[in-house]
Enzyme design. Structure first.
Site, PDB file in Angstrom:
ATOM      1  N   ASP A 116       5.200   4.492   1.294  1.00  0.00           N
ATOM      2  CA  ASP A 116       4.971   3.253   2.038  1.00  0.00           C
ATOM      3  C   ASP A 116       5.743   3.250   3.353  1.00  0.00           C
ATOM      4  OD1 ASP A 116       3.954   0.762   2.546  1.00  0.00           O
ATOM      5  OD2 ASP A 116       5.245  -0.304   1.132  1.00  0.00           O
ATOM      6  N   ASN A 135      -6.710  -0.634  -0.620  1.00  0.00           N
ATOM      7  CA  ASN A 135      -6.678  -0.107   0.756  1.00  0.00           C
ATOM      8  C   ASN A 135      -8.054  -0.097   1.427  1.00  0.00           C
ATOM      9  OD1 ASN A 135      -4.030   2.350   0.161  1.00  0.00           O
ATOM     10  ND2 ASN A 135      -3.889   0.303   1.016  1.00  0.00           N
TER      11      ASN A 135
HETATM   12  C1  FPP Z   1       1.313   3.443   3.189  1.00  0.00           C
HETATM   13  O1  FPP Z   1       1.840   3.068   4.429  1.00  0.00           O
HETATM   14  C2  FPP Z   1       0.576   4.704   3.249  1.00  0.00           C
HETATM   15  C3  FPP Z   1      -0.731   4.891   2.941  1.00  0.00           C
HETATM   16  C4  FPP Z   1      -1.609   3.784   2.497  1.00  0.00           C
HETATM   17  C5  FPP Z   1      -1.396   6.194   3.060  1.00  0.00           C
HETATM   18  C6  FPP Z   1      -0.571   7.397   2.779  1.00  0.00           C
HETATM   19  C7  FPP Z   1      -1.223   8.577   3.377  1.00  0.00           C
HETATM   20  C8  FPP Z   1      -0.589   9.666   3.889  1.00  0.00           C
HETATM   21  C9  FPP Z   1       0.852   9.876   3.818  1.00  0.00           C
HETATM   22  C10 FPP Z   1      -1.361  10.725   4.592  1.00  0.00           C
HETATM   23  C11 FPP Z   1      -2.242  11.636   3.832  1.00  0.00           C
HETATM   24  C12 FPP Z   1      -1.867  11.916   2.455  1.00  0.00           C
HETATM   25  C13 FPP Z   1      -2.182  13.028   1.774  1.00  0.00           C
HETATM   26  C14 FPP Z   1      -1.831  13.111   0.354  1.00  0.00           C
HETATM   27  C15 FPP Z   1      -2.854  14.184   2.392  1.00  0.00           C
HETATM   28  P1  FPP Z   1       1.341   1.702   5.079  1.00  0.00           P
HETATM   29  O2  FPP Z   1       0.176   2.007   5.945  1.00  0.00           O
HETATM   30  O3  FPP Z   1       1.077   0.704   4.007  1.00  0.00           O
HETATM   31  O4  FPP Z   1       2.593   1.286   5.937  1.00  0.00           O
HETATM   32  P2  FPP Z   1       3.071  -0.208   6.284  1.00  0.00           P
HETATM   33  O5  FPP Z   1       3.453  -0.847   4.975  1.00  0.00           O
HETATM   34  O6  FPP Z   1       4.242   0.016   7.173  1.00  0.00           O
HETATM   35  O7  FPP Z   1       1.945  -0.905   6.954  1.00  0.00           O
END
Ligand code: FPP
Length: 248
Positions: free
Chosen positions: A21, A69
């Site tokens: 996250d 998501n």
């Molecule tokens: C959460 O941060 C992250 C995600 C929903 C996606 C995670 C994806 C990756 C790390 C990239 C690709 C992964 C793989 C396994 C190839 P957020 O967007 O919720 O952050 P925020 O809470 O700060 O808005």
């Protein structure tokens, strides 16, 4: 003594689960679009997977895309799917070189066809690897998974394949998409949020939770080692008393 040296190799978690996250906030803090955070999060995925494999952790489950998501802006969803396809394509040779098997949990059929194709071929290519299993939770939510398991079991009862009395903890676990995997002993969440967010609700029943304020793109191997050391210093009682555990 480095943090890595503090890890007791005989008390390693067999399965670590991670809620990655903070990508969006990381990017925003740098005045960039959210996808820039996701792109940089891939480095932490690689480091974490490498560190787990090097240590001898057998399963690493990453919450890469939740059912919820899908409600994000379309442009972010599309960019995440493209990132997933390009990362899998690029990293499959590394998985092969490191003897790591790729697997998924979640409603994979929800994903765009290109994503399904890329995942299917990477899963097929890595299926005989034995050092560690990297599980990507994609279009995954635990309530979805439990609901699907309940439907499958209800059908077995309806068809008289099993009786109601045969419904057990083990039968439910066997019908989840995590069937056959050990439950994670350690769950890590980055970015300072203290929530489980519909992730492995059944499987995390007795897991130790570790929260760090680090945003996911800043999460390093050392951060993982800190989490493991903290885990190893916890007393896991599984409902018993401290005296019972120490006397055992
Ligand atoms: C959460 O941060 C992250 C995600 C929903 C996606 C995670 C994806 C990756 C790390 C990239 C690709 C992964 C793989 C396994 C190839 P957020 O967007 O919720 O952050 P925020 O809470 O700060 O808005």
């Amino acid at each position: 003594m480095s943090i890595k040296e503090k890890i007791d190799e005989n008390k390693l978690p067999e399965h670590i689960a991670v809620i990655m996250d903070g990508n969006g906030r990381w990017a925003k803090g740098k005045g960039k679009f959210r996808i820039f955070g996701h792109q940089n999060g891939v480095r932490s995925v690689r480091d974490t997977a490498e560190a787990c494999a090097e240590l001898g952790v057998k399963y690493l489950t990453l919450y890469a895309f939740s059912t919820e998501n899908w409600n994000r802006p379309k442009v972010e969803v599309m960019a995440l799917m493209e990132l997933l396809v390009s990362t899998i394509k690029k990293e499959t040779p590394t998985l092969m070189k490191n003897n790591i098997k790729l697997s998924t949990i979640g409603n994979i059929l929800d994903l765009p066809p290109k994503c399904i194709d890329e995942l299917t071929s990477a899963i097929e290519e890595t299926k005989n690897n034995t050092r560690m299993t990297l599980v990507l939770a994609l279009s995954y939510s635990s309530k979805w998974d439990i609901t699907e398991a309940v439907k499958k079991i209800a059908l077995q009862v309806k068809n008289n394949t099993i009786s109601v009395d045969q419904i057990s903890d083990e039968l439910i676990a066997a019908n989840l998409s995590t069937a056959g995997m050990p439950n994670p002993e350690l769950m890590i969440r980055t970015s300072g949020e203290h929530r489980i967010s519909n992730f492995l609700l059944w499987e995390l029943a007795y897991s130790e939770f570790y929260f760090t304020d680090k945003l996911w793109p800043d999460f390093t191997k050392d951060d993982l080692y800190h989490a493991i050391v903290a885990f190893q210093n916890r007393e896991r009682r599984f409902g018993k008393t401290s005296e019972q555990i120490k006397g055992a």
